[in-house]
Design a protein around this motif. Sequence first.
Motif, short mmCIF file in Angstrom:
data_model
loop_
_atom_site.label_atom_id
_atom_site.label_comp_id
_atom_site.label_asym_id
_atom_site.label_seq_id
_atom_site.Cartn_x
_atom_site.Cartn_y
_atom_site.Cartn_z
N ASP A 148 0.82 -1.21 0.00
CA ASP A 148 0.00 0.00 0.00
C ASP A 148 0.85 1.26 0.00
N GLN A 149 2.09 1.16 0.51
CA GLN A 149 2.98 2.32 0.52
C GLN A 149 3.49 2.69 -0.87
N LEU A 150 3.35 1.79 -1.82
CA LEU A 150 3.73 2.14 -3.19
C LEU A 150 2.89 3.30 -3.71
N LEU A 151 1.75 3.58 -3.06
CA LEU A 151 0.95 4.77 -3.39
C LEU A 151 1.03 5.84 -2.32
N THR A 152 1.03 5.46 -1.05
CA THR A 152 1.00 6.50 -0.01
C THR A 152 2.32 7.25 0.09
N GLN A 153 3.41 6.71 -0.49
CA GLN A 153 4.71 7.37 -0.42
C GLN A 153 5.06 8.15 -1.69
N VAL A 154 4.11 8.39 -2.54
CA VAL A 154 4.43 9.01 -3.83
C VAL A 154 4.78 10.49 -3.72
N THR A 156 7.01 11.71 -1.52
CA THR A 156 8.29 11.88 -0.85
C THR A 156 9.38 12.34 -1.81
N SER A 157 10.52 12.71 -1.23
CA SER A 157 11.63 13.24 -2.03
C SER A 157 12.33 12.16 -2.84
N HIS A 158 12.03 10.89 -2.57
CA HIS A 158 12.71 9.80 -3.28
C HIS A 158 12.19 9.61 -4.70
N GLY A 159 11.05 10.16 -5.04
CA GLY A 159 10.53 10.01 -6.40
C GLY A 159 9.65 8.78 -6.54
N PRO A 160 9.59 8.19 -7.75
CA PRO A 160 8.72 7.02 -7.96
C PRO A 160 9.01 5.91 -6.96
N THR A 161 7.95 5.25 -6.50
CA THR A 161 8.10 4.23 -5.47
C THR A 161 8.63 2.90 -6.03
N VAL A 162 8.63 2.75 -7.34
CA VAL A 162 9.43 1.69 -7.99
C VAL A 162 10.36 2.41 -8.96
N VAL A 163 11.65 2.16 -8.85
CA VAL A 163 12.62 2.98 -9.58
C VAL A 163 12.62 2.64 -11.06
N LEU A 198 -0.24 7.77 -12.47
CA LEU A 198 -1.16 7.77 -11.33
C LEU A 198 -2.43 8.56 -11.64
N ARG A 199 -2.27 9.67 -12.34
CA ARG A 199 -3.45 10.47 -12.70
C ARG A 199 -4.45 9.66 -13.52
N ARG A 200 -3.95 8.73 -14.30
CA ARG A 200 -4.81 7.93 -15.17
C ARG A 200 -5.30 6.65 -14.48
N GLY A 201 -5.06 6.55 -13.17
CA GLY A 201 -5.57 5.42 -12.42
C GLY A 201 -4.71 4.18 -12.47
N GLY A 202 -3.44 4.34 -12.85
CA GLY A 202 -2.55 3.19 -12.94
C GLY A 202 -2.18 2.61 -11.59
N GLY A 203 -1.87 1.33 -11.58
CA GLY A 203 -1.44 0.65 -10.37
C GLY A 203 0.07 0.58 -10.27
N VAL A 204 0.56 0.18 -9.10
CA VAL A 204 2.00 0.03 -8.86
C VAL A 204 2.21 -1.32 -8.17
N GLU A 380 -0.60 -5.29 -5.12
CA GLU A 380 -0.86 -4.19 -6.03
C GLU A 380 -1.52 -3.05 -5.29
N SER A 381 -1.08 -1.84 -5.56
CA SER A 381 -1.77 -0.65 -5.10
C SER A 381 -2.23 0.12 -6.32
N ARG A 382 -3.45 0.62 -6.27
CA ARG A 382 -3.98 1.37 -7.39
C ARG A 382 -4.28 2.79 -6.94
N SER A 383 -4.17 3.72 -7.89
CA SER A 383 -4.32 5.12 -7.53
C SER A 383 -5.77 5.58 -7.59
N THR A 384 -6.67 4.79 -7.04
CA THR A 384 -8.07 5.20 -6.95
C THR A 384 -8.29 5.78 -5.57
N LEU A 385 -7.90 7.03 -5.40
CA LEU A 385 -7.97 7.68 -4.10
C LEU A 385 -9.27 8.44 -3.95
#
Length: 395
Positions: A148-154, A156-163, A198-204, A380-385
């Motif tokens: 779930d942190q693959l979305l909640t940490q987006v 942060t200063s580290h950038g994308p949560t998967v490099v 993420l704007r388009r609802g993509g998952g991570v 999987e985390s999806r950007s349906t916030l």
Amino acid sequence: MPAQVSIILPVHDAEPWLDECLRSVLQQDFQGSMELSVFNDGSKDKSMTIIEKWKVKLEGSGILVVIGGHNCPSPRGVGYAKNQAIAQSSGSYLCFLDSDDVMMPQRVRLQHEAAARHPTSIIGCQVRREPPNSTERYTRWINQLAPDQLLTQVFTSHGPTVVMPTWFCSRAWFSHVGPFDEGGRGVPEDLLFFYDHLRRGGGVVRVDQSLLLYRFRPGAATQSVLESTIWTHRVCFLEERALRHWATFTIWNAGRQGRRLYRSLSEGARRKVVAFCDVDEKKIQKGFYCYEESQERPKPRVPILHFRAARPPFVICVKLAPLQGPHLGHVLVEDVISTGPEIRHLRTGTSSAVLGMALRCWLLARARGATLEKSPNYGESRSTLRPPSRDQGWS
């Protein structure tokens, strides 16, 4: 016949690493069809000689090699090179690879399996950093985020949560989101693409195996992106995805980074800041922060409160990694929105106060309901916030 997977390899002066990189392509255990799409972005070294040598070996093993490029005096940039490599490729899936990195033999196979299950997701993986002791905090963050942190940490200063060098996705989804920004050196093309995704609802999704040797090089293109550029994009994305849904909010940290965030906000977002909160008695005793650069008269004065008097929602400006303990690491890592200065510089004895502050924030936010909808698919985390209500926190 189109390949199942295209490995996307932009190249610019990569002579020292290319042999190892291309050998790792040859050693993939994926049983489907693969192609390697190389785009030479104006290399001046022997990169093309090495690529031509490996083209014979790879095609002899059934891996088609497509080579494009230019000989202009200056490189056009990573975003341009990746876009060109994608355009000349044919695979239904895209596997991104940097020319100084090395794939483990199972990378394409495992990420292809994940991408087939999650066709609108970016698939990442864990990494092994080289040199081993470089960017230790960042490497832990890459490898240890919970699903779930693959979305909640987006934010942060580290950038994308998967490099970016670990990305794998379907061509159809890339075409829906992309292409990469082609602004060249100094443009965070991966971050901008990730935000659009993420704007388009993509998952991570992250495959929890170390599938890439990820080199740290001070002269790499990534290092050319200014921190101020990243900061500006982060603040804009924070406003877009969270702050616009809130009637008011509190900035957690009355220090340098908290004030920087306040000054960086748009005028409309600044007007929503009802207070700063902190544990530093000197800051609290001052009573307020005056925004001296403002053209408003009178100049805005924002109260500085003790954390016990503050109300959510909060934007928390603290570093994550130095904080440890049974609750603190979990709370801040899970619920942080924006990172800022290190917290370990605080004087001895502050940790328990910070822990109490973090835990209280977390409990208050949780009491008002979570805003992240998790996919039923594990990992999987999806950007349906869901937009938080006016008095909700961002949890």
